[in-house]
Structure formats: C-alpha cells, structure tokens
Scaffold this motif. Structure first.
Motif, short mmCIF file in Angstrom:
data_model
loop_
_atom_site.label_atom_id
_atom_site.label_comp_id
_atom_site.label_asym_id
_atom_site.label_seq_id
_atom_site.Cartn_x
_atom_site.Cartn_y
_atom_site.Cartn_z
N PHE A 161 0.83 -1.20 0.00
CA PHE A 161 0.00 0.00 0.00
C PHE A 161 0.87 1.25 0.00
O PHE A 161 0.59 2.21 -0.74
CB PHE A 161 -0.93 0.00 1.22
CG PHE A 161 -1.75 1.26 1.35
CD1 PHE A 161 -2.94 1.40 0.66
CD2 PHE A 161 -1.31 2.31 2.15
CE1 PHE A 161 -3.69 2.56 0.76
CE2 PHE A 161 -2.05 3.48 2.25
CZ PHE A 161 -3.24 3.60 1.56
N TRP A 162 1.92 1.27 0.82
CA TRP A 162 2.80 2.44 0.88
C TRP A 162 3.42 2.72 -0.49
O TRP A 162 3.47 3.86 -0.94
CB TRP A 162 3.88 2.21 1.93
CG TRP A 162 5.06 3.13 1.78
CD1 TRP A 162 6.29 2.82 1.26
CD2 TRP A 162 5.14 4.51 2.15
NE1 TRP A 162 7.11 3.90 1.29
CE2 TRP A 162 6.43 4.96 1.83
CE3 TRP A 162 4.24 5.40 2.73
CZ2 TRP A 162 6.84 6.27 2.06
CZ3 TRP A 162 4.65 6.71 2.96
CH2 TRP A 162 5.93 7.12 2.62
N GLN A 163 3.92 1.66 -1.14
CA GLN A 163 4.57 1.86 -2.44
C GLN A 163 3.63 2.47 -3.45
O GLN A 163 4.00 3.38 -4.20
CB GLN A 163 5.11 0.52 -2.96
CG GLN A 163 6.43 0.10 -2.36
CD GLN A 163 7.09 -1.00 -3.15
OE1 GLN A 163 6.45 -1.64 -4.00
NE2 GLN A 163 8.36 -1.26 -2.90
N ASN A 199 12.11 2.96 -3.13
CA ASN A 199 12.41 1.99 -2.06
C ASN A 199 12.56 2.63 -0.69
O ASN A 199 13.41 2.23 0.11
CB ASN A 199 13.67 1.19 -2.39
CG ASN A 199 13.55 0.45 -3.72
OD1 ASN A 199 12.49 -0.08 -4.04
ND2 ASN A 199 14.63 0.43 -4.48
N LEU A 200 11.74 3.62 -0.39
CA LEU A 200 11.73 4.18 0.96
C LEU A 200 10.79 3.35 1.84
O LEU A 200 9.74 2.91 1.39
CB LEU A 200 11.25 5.63 0.93
CG LEU A 200 12.21 6.67 0.35
CD1 LEU A 200 11.56 8.04 0.33
CD2 LEU A 200 13.50 6.71 1.16
N PRO A 201 11.14 3.14 3.11
CA PRO A 201 10.24 2.40 4.00
C PRO A 201 8.99 3.22 4.30
O PRO A 201 8.98 4.44 4.11
CB PRO A 201 11.09 2.18 5.26
CG PRO A 201 12.12 3.24 5.21
CD PRO A 201 12.40 3.51 3.77
N PRO A 202 7.92 2.58 4.76
CA PRO A 202 6.67 3.30 5.04
C PRO A 202 6.87 4.44 6.03
O PRO A 202 7.65 4.34 6.99
CB PRO A 202 5.76 2.21 5.62
CG PRO A 202 6.26 0.95 5.02
CD PRO A 202 7.74 1.13 4.92
N LEU A 203 6.16 5.56 5.78
CA LEU A 203 6.14 6.76 6.60
C LEU A 203 7.46 7.52 6.59
O LEU A 203 7.69 8.39 7.42
CB LEU A 203 5.74 6.46 8.05
CG LEU A 203 4.23 6.29 8.31
CD1 LEU A 203 3.75 4.94 7.83
CD2 LEU A 203 3.92 6.45 9.78
#
Length: 260
Positions: A161-163, A199-203
């Motif tokens: 979902f974040w991506q 490729n950043l982690p969520p939030l």
C-alpha cells in the motif's frame, strides 16, 4: 459506536460533515424520533456537547472535496493490495490503523522558514502534536506470500500500500508543464521540497531545502541542489515536489473565490 470510538481516540469534534448516504440519513431520522420522545432529558446534554452535524446535498460527493479524495485514494489501493486475502477482525483493524498512519504522515507545508529546518507540517501534528512514525520492519515486498506467516503477510500488504499510495501522492504534487513555460510553482532558494525516491520504508519522506538552481540558456531551471539530513543531493526538477507555502495557499484561496 463509531462516533464513540472516534471521540475516544481524537476527542470531541465541533462539527461533523457527512455525505448523504442512506444509512446516515436513516440514522438521523431514528435519532430525531428519539430526541422528540425524550427531548427534555437529552436536550440539555446535546446543548452542552455543542456538536454540529452537517449533511451535504444528495448525490453530491464532490462537496466533500479534500476528504472524499483521500478516502477514494485509500480505498482504491487497499482493495488492490488486499485482493482476496482472508483477514481476521484484529488483522484488518491493524491494517486500517497503519493505513491511517500512512495517510496522516504526508507532508503538507513547511513548519518554519529556517533553511536548516527539514520538518514539514503533517496531519499528525494536528492529531498528536508531532509527526506520526512507525516501527521498522524488514523488506517483504519481493517475498512470496505463501512462504510468509500471517503477521508477515499483513506487513507485506502495508508495504505494498505504501509503495502504491505515496507514488500517487507525489505525482499529484508535481506540476506537469512544458519546459519552455513557467506555469506552476516556481522554486526558490530555501524552499522545502519533497524528493521522489525509490524503495523508501513506510512513513519515511525524503525532504530537503533548495540550495542552488541550475538554469539553462533559456532561463528555465531544470536541476537543483537540495540540502537534506544526509547531505547535498543534485536532482532534476522532475524528481522534486515543492510543498505549499503561505503565498501559494493564499493564491489558491483567492483563485477559488474567483471561481465561485
């Protein structure tokens, strides 16, 4: 019960804006009948709470504007990342709470005009007084779903979902225009911007301040140096999303008044 949960988490609201869905209208009628029957005992309590309930016109979801767009965007991606996954009530409650955290972590505008301040204002500041964060988790997007345990599968859905959602949010912030024109927001030295990174982690939002602009022979800037917490980065303007400042907010409000 929904209203009780909302007040327990967020506090008592002054106004509630609601679309004209049949279930809401039916509930309003039932409450109205109840208030007529027990008006003396309930009226004093309702007056003391001072909560206004406002219905938008029927068949007019566009009156919701900002929040309807946010709900639509979240529902669109949640349905696609969940698919036919069977989740328990606790799992789906956890997933929705994490999706809520992602939506409320989005940067809105700079907190200050200091060139050394990289913190933006987010919906989390209005809710809890500080940015909303998340626990670190291993990268699970590329893992096979069948080989994961239920908790890891839930985390994989959150990362999917974040991506999808944060890419859509960044693309909405970027103005698409011809390079020979100067429409849209003009970057200035010291502006707080959001960098489009993979490729950043969520939030996690990569933010920085514009340190230098590189103009072409035609006078149009296409590359900028951005100071971040990890050093100075050089990025094309297609990878830079300017956040709203006070002037742009006032300009948009003025233009909206002209349209009306």
């Amino acid at each position: 019960m929904t209203l009780r949960r909302f007040i327990a988490r967020r506090g008592k609201p002054l106004e509630i804006f609601c679309d004209n869905g049949r279930n809401f209208v039916g509930a309003a009628k039932e409450i109205a009948i109840f208030l007529k029957s027990y008006s003396d005992s309930v009226l004093d309590f309702a007056i003391g709470e001072e909560i206004k309930f406002k219905f938008s016109p029927s068949y007019a979801p566009h009156f919701g504007g900002v929040w309807e767009a946010g709900v639509k965007s979240a529902k669109y991606h949640v349905k696609r990342v969940m698919g036919n996954t069977h989740l328990t009530f606790e799992e789906i409650s956890t997933l929705f709470a994490q999706v809520e955290g992602i939506l409320n972590s989005r940067p809105l505008c700079p907190l200050s005009s200091s060139p050394n301040d990289f913190l933006p204002l987010s919906p989390g500041h209005f809710l809890i007084g500080r940015p909303i964060t998340a626990l670190p988790a291993p990268e699970l997007v590329e893992q096979k779903t069948t080989a994961l345990q239920r908790y890891a599968r839930l985390e994989q859905i959150r990362q999917h979902f974040w991506q999808r959602w944060h890419k859509e949010y960044i693309s909405e912030l970027q103005q698409r225009s011809k390079w020979r024109t100067k429409y849209g927001p003009v970057l200035k030295i010291g502006d707080l911007v959001l960098l489009q990174e993979e490729n950043l982690p969520p939030l996690c939002w990569r933010l920085g301040r514009v340190a230098r602009l590189y103009h072409g022979p035609d006078g149009v800037a296409r590359v900028a140096d951005v100071n971040t917490t990890r050093g100075c980065l050089r990025r094309p303007l297609t990878r830079i999303c300017p956040l709203l400042d006070d002037e742009s907010v006032e300009r948009k409000s003025f233009n909206a008044g002209e349209d009306v």
